[in-house]
Scaffold this motif. Structure first.
Motif, PDB file in Angstrom:
ATOM      1  N   THR A 138      60.282  57.037 -54.523  1.00 60.15           N
ATOM      2  CA  THR A 138      60.546  58.456 -54.332  1.00 60.15           C
ATOM      3  C   THR A 138      62.049  58.698 -54.476  1.00 60.15           C
ATOM      4  O   THR A 138      62.869  57.775 -54.394  1.00 60.15           O
ATOM      5  CB  THR A 138      60.105  58.935 -52.951  1.00 60.15           C
ATOM      6  N   VAL A 139      62.417  59.954 -54.667  1.00 62.11           N
ATOM      7  CA  VAL A 139      63.830  60.316 -54.759  1.00 62.11           C
ATOM      8  C   VAL A 139      64.571  59.897 -53.492  1.00 62.11           C
ATOM      9  O   VAL A 139      65.675  59.339 -53.558  1.00 62.11           O
ATOM     10  CB  VAL A 139      63.971  61.833 -54.999  1.00 62.11           C
ATOM     11  N   GLU A 140      63.962  60.121 -52.337  1.00 62.78           N
ATOM     12  CA  GLU A 140      64.604  59.749 -51.078  1.00 62.78           C
ATOM     13  C   GLU A 140      64.848  58.246 -51.011  1.00 62.78           C
ATOM     14  O   GLU A 140      65.899  57.794 -50.538  1.00 62.78           O
ATOM     15  CB  GLU A 140      63.749  60.196 -49.895  1.00 62.78           C
ATOM     16  N   GLU A 141      63.898  57.455 -51.505  1.00 66.48           N
ATOM     17  CA  GLU A 141      64.058  56.003 -51.481  1.00 66.48           C
ATOM     18  C   GLU A 141      65.180  55.540 -52.409  1.00 66.48           C
ATOM     19  O   GLU A 141      65.914  54.597 -52.087  1.00 66.48           O
ATOM     20  CB  GLU A 141      62.737  55.333 -51.859  1.00 66.48           C
ATOM     21  N   VAL A 142      65.313  56.198 -53.554  1.00 67.91           N
ATOM     22  CA  VAL A 142      66.388  55.838 -54.478  1.00 67.91           C
ATOM     23  C   VAL A 142      67.740  56.159 -53.864  1.00 67.91           C
ATOM     24  O   VAL A 142      68.679  55.352 -53.919  1.00 67.91           O
ATOM     25  CB  VAL A 142      66.220  56.564 -55.832  1.00 67.91           C
ATOM     26  N   VAL A 143      67.855  57.316 -53.258  1.00 68.08           N
ATOM     27  CA  VAL A 143      69.121  57.688 -52.613  1.00 68.08           C
ATOM     28  C   VAL A 143      69.431  56.730 -51.472  1.00 68.08           C
ATOM     29  O   VAL A 143      70.592  56.325 -51.277  1.00 68.08           O
ATOM     30  CB  VAL A 143      69.075  59.144 -52.121  1.00 68.08           C
ATOM     31  N   MET A 144      68.406  56.303 -50.745  1.00 67.75           N
ATOM     32  CA  MET A 144      68.608  55.370 -49.633  1.00 67.75           C
ATOM     33  C   MET A 144      69.149  54.023 -50.114  1.00 67.75           C
ATOM     34  O   MET A 144      69.799  53.302 -49.338  1.00 67.75           O
ATOM     35  CB  MET A 144      67.296  55.168 -48.878  1.00 67.75           C
ATOM     36  N   MET A 145      68.921  53.678 -51.367  1.00 70.81           N
ATOM     37  CA  MET A 145      69.467  52.427 -51.901  1.00 70.81           C
ATOM     38  C   MET A 145      70.985  52.377 -51.742  1.00 70.81           C
ATOM     39  O   MET A 145      71.575  51.303 -51.617  1.00 70.81           O
ATOM     40  CB  MET A 145      69.073  52.266 -53.368  1.00 70.81           C
ATOM     41  N   GLY A 146      71.620  53.546 -51.759  1.00 69.07           N
ATOM     42  CA  GLY A 146      73.056  53.591 -51.569  1.00 69.07           C
ATOM     43  C   GLY A 146      73.492  53.142 -50.185  1.00 69.07           C
ATOM     44  O   GLY A 146      74.645  52.748 -49.985  1.00 69.07           O
ATOM     45  N   ARG A 147      72.562  53.168 -49.232  1.00 68.45           N
ATOM     46  CA  ARG A 147      72.903  52.785 -47.857  1.00 68.45           C
ATOM     47  C   ARG A 147      72.605  51.309 -47.576  1.00 68.45           C
ATOM     48  O   ARG A 147      72.925  50.812 -46.493  1.00 68.45           O
ATOM     49  CB  ARG A 147      72.113  53.652 -46.861  1.00 68.45           C
ATOM     50  N   TYR A 148      72.007  50.597 -48.533  1.00 68.89           N
ATOM     51  CA  TYR A 148      71.636  49.196 -48.293  1.00 68.89           C
ATOM     52  C   TYR A 148      72.798  48.337 -47.793  1.00 68.89           C
ATOM     53  O   TYR A 148      72.591  47.468 -46.939  1.00 68.89           O
ATOM     54  CB  TYR A 148      71.059  48.575 -49.572  1.00 68.89           C
ATOM     55  N   PRO A 149      74.032  48.536 -48.281  1.00 69.34           N
ATOM     56  CA  PRO A 149      75.120  47.680 -47.773  1.00 69.34           C
ATOM     57  C   PRO A 149      75.464  47.930 -46.306  1.00 69.34           C
ATOM     58  O   PRO A 149      76.220  47.144 -45.716  1.00 69.34           O
ATOM     59  CB  PRO A 149      76.309  48.058 -48.669  1.00 69.34           C
ATOM     60  N   HIS A 150      74.906  48.993 -45.718  1.00 66.57           N
ATOM     61  CA  HIS A 150      75.333  49.408 -44.380  1.00 66.57           C
ATOM     62  C   HIS A 150      74.335  49.070 -43.271  1.00 66.57           C
ATOM     63  O   HIS A 150      74.619  49.327 -42.099  1.00 66.57           O
ATOM     64  CB  HIS A 150      75.607  50.914 -44.374  1.00 66.57           C
ATOM     65  N   PHE A 151      73.178  48.534 -43.630  1.00 69.24           N
ATOM     66  CA  PHE A 151      72.238  48.132 -42.574  1.00 69.24           C
ATOM     67  C   PHE A 151      71.541  46.841 -42.998  1.00 69.24           C
ATOM     68  O   PHE A 151      71.476  46.510 -44.181  1.00 69.24           O
ATOM     69  CB  PHE A 151      71.220  49.233 -42.262  1.00 69.24           C
ATOM     70  N   ALA A 152      71.013  46.126 -42.002  1.00 75.57           N
ATOM     71  CA  ALA A 152      70.437  44.798 -42.253  1.00 75.57           C
ATOM     72  C   ALA A 152      68.957  44.860 -42.627  1.00 75.57           C
ATOM     73  O   ALA A 152      68.535  44.256 -43.614  1.00 75.57           O
ATOM     74  CB  ALA A 152      70.636  43.910 -41.031  1.00 75.57           C
ATOM     75  N   PHE A 153      68.167  45.587 -41.835  1.00 71.02           N
ATOM     76  CA  PHE A 153      66.712  45.554 -42.039  1.00 71.02           C
ATOM     77  C   PHE A 153      66.114  46.931 -42.316  1.00 71.02           C
ATOM     78  O   PHE A 153      65.343  47.095 -43.247  1.00 71.02           O
ATOM     79  CB  PHE A 153      66.038  44.928 -40.816  1.00 71.02           C
ATOM     80  N   SER A 154      66.464  47.912 -41.508  1.00 74.56           N
ATOM     81  CA  SER A 154      65.906  49.253 -41.702  1.00 74.56           C
ATOM     82  C   SER A 154      66.991  50.290 -41.445  1.00 74.56           C
ATOM     83  O   SER A 154      67.911  50.061 -40.638  1.00 74.56           O
ATOM     84  CB  SER A 154      64.723  49.488 -40.754  1.00 74.56           C
ATOM     85  N   PRO A 155      66.919  51.414 -42.123  1.00 76.14           N
ATOM     86  CA  PRO A 155      67.963  52.433 -41.969  1.00 76.14           C
ATOM     87  C   PRO A 155      67.965  53.039 -40.571  1.00 76.14           C
ATOM     88  O   PRO A 155      66.921  53.190 -39.932  1.00 76.14           O
ATOM     89  CB  PRO A 155      67.592  53.480 -43.024  1.00 76.14           C
ATOM     90  N   THR A 156      69.145  53.373 -40.117  1.00 75.48           N
ATOM     91  CA  THR A 156      69.296  54.031 -38.822  1.00 75.48           C
ATOM     92  C   THR A 156      69.179  55.536 -39.008  1.00 75.48           C
ATOM     93  O   THR A 156      69.114  56.043 -40.134  1.00 75.48           O
ATOM     94  CB  THR A 156      70.659  53.700 -38.219  1.00 75.48           C
TER      95      THR A 156
END
Length: 265
Positions: A91-109
């Motif tokens: 989904t679009v939201e999931e693609v945008v969330m890829m930008g946050r991968y460097p900032h969390f270990a397992f799941s987004p806050t």
């Protein structure tokens, strides 16, 4: 600031970059211009950390890029490449969330979720939140990818951020081109080094604080549009004849290309 010193790069027997030294300051829109094949994208890939085998030095602030781990670099530097292909139906939201991968270990806050929502709002993507990314048009995908890189370095503060854009305006309507560059300008104003490769000279003049012209792997001119834009420079770089007038709205240089007498050398 991001600085490069005497960057040399080649592939096989072909020399692509020949001794490029430049400084890119925070708070400014820095735009790299040049003809196809001049080495612009290779230069960006080197100072962004994608290409590792080169001669010369690159510093993020006072720190050499060689001393930055991949993880640390990913938390302060975001890159939007010319083509970012995805083969999974995210989904679009999931693609945008890829930008946050460097900032969390397992799941987004909750913070990561808020940042992604803000980035999507910035690029007018909230109505696309649950859309399958693969079903979007080329321009819509560009906007999603831009939201992704904005989300990656969204947090401001004392940490210097870096936003690199490699021909980000492809497939975009005029209004979204303006939206892209305005968003980049807002980031630049908040402790961010913004470097963009553009093809549209007049659009670059409109938004850039500093221009860097590359031809045949060499930096041939750098400075503000008012300082360096001239018909002789554009003829040297692009091999095309031009007339320079003053933009009646902004007062900045406006380039009129004489396509009938273009130098075809």
């Amino acid at each position: 600031m991001l600085s490069t010193e005497n960057i040399e790069y080649g592939v096989g027997n072909k020399k692509i970059l020949n001794g490029i030294s430049a400084q890119f300051e925070a708070g400014k829109i820095n735009v790299i211009l040049g003809p196809n094949g001049s080495g612009k994208s290779s230069f960006l890939k080197i100072f962004s950390g994608e290409i590792h085998h080169f001669n010369g030095a690159i510093c993020y602030g006072d720190e050499s890029i060689k001393n930055l781990t991949v993880e640390k670099l990913a938390r302060v530097r975001a890159v939007m490449s010319q083509q970012t292909e995805l083969s999974f139906p995210l989904t679009v939201e999931e693609v945008v969330m890829m930008g946050r991968y460097p900032h969390f270990a397992f799941s987004p806050t909750a913070k990561d979720l808020d940042i992604c929502r803000n980035a999507m709002e910035k690029m007018s993507l909230v109505p696309f939140t649950e859309r399958n990314y693969l079903t979007l048009s080329g321009g819509e995908k560009q906007r999603v990818q831009f939201a992704r890189v904005l989300a990656q370095i969204w947090e401001s503060g004392q940490i210097l951020r870096y936003l690199f854009l490699d021909e980000p305006l492809n497939s975009l309507d005029v209004n979204y081109q303006q939206e892209f560059l305005q968003a980049a300008k807002e980031f630049a104003d908040h402790n961010t080094v913004v470097i963009a490769i553009l093809h549209d000279v007049n659009l670059a003049i409109q938004y850039a604080d500093e221009l860097f012209f590359i031809r045949e792997g060499k930096l041939v001119a750098k400075g503000s549009p008012a300082e360096i834009i001239s018909s002789s420079l554009l003829e040297n770089v692009f091999r095309v004849n031009t007339t320079i007038i003053s933009n009646p709205v902004t007062g900045k240089p406006l380039v009129i290309f004489d396509t009938d007498t273009a130098d075809k050398r």
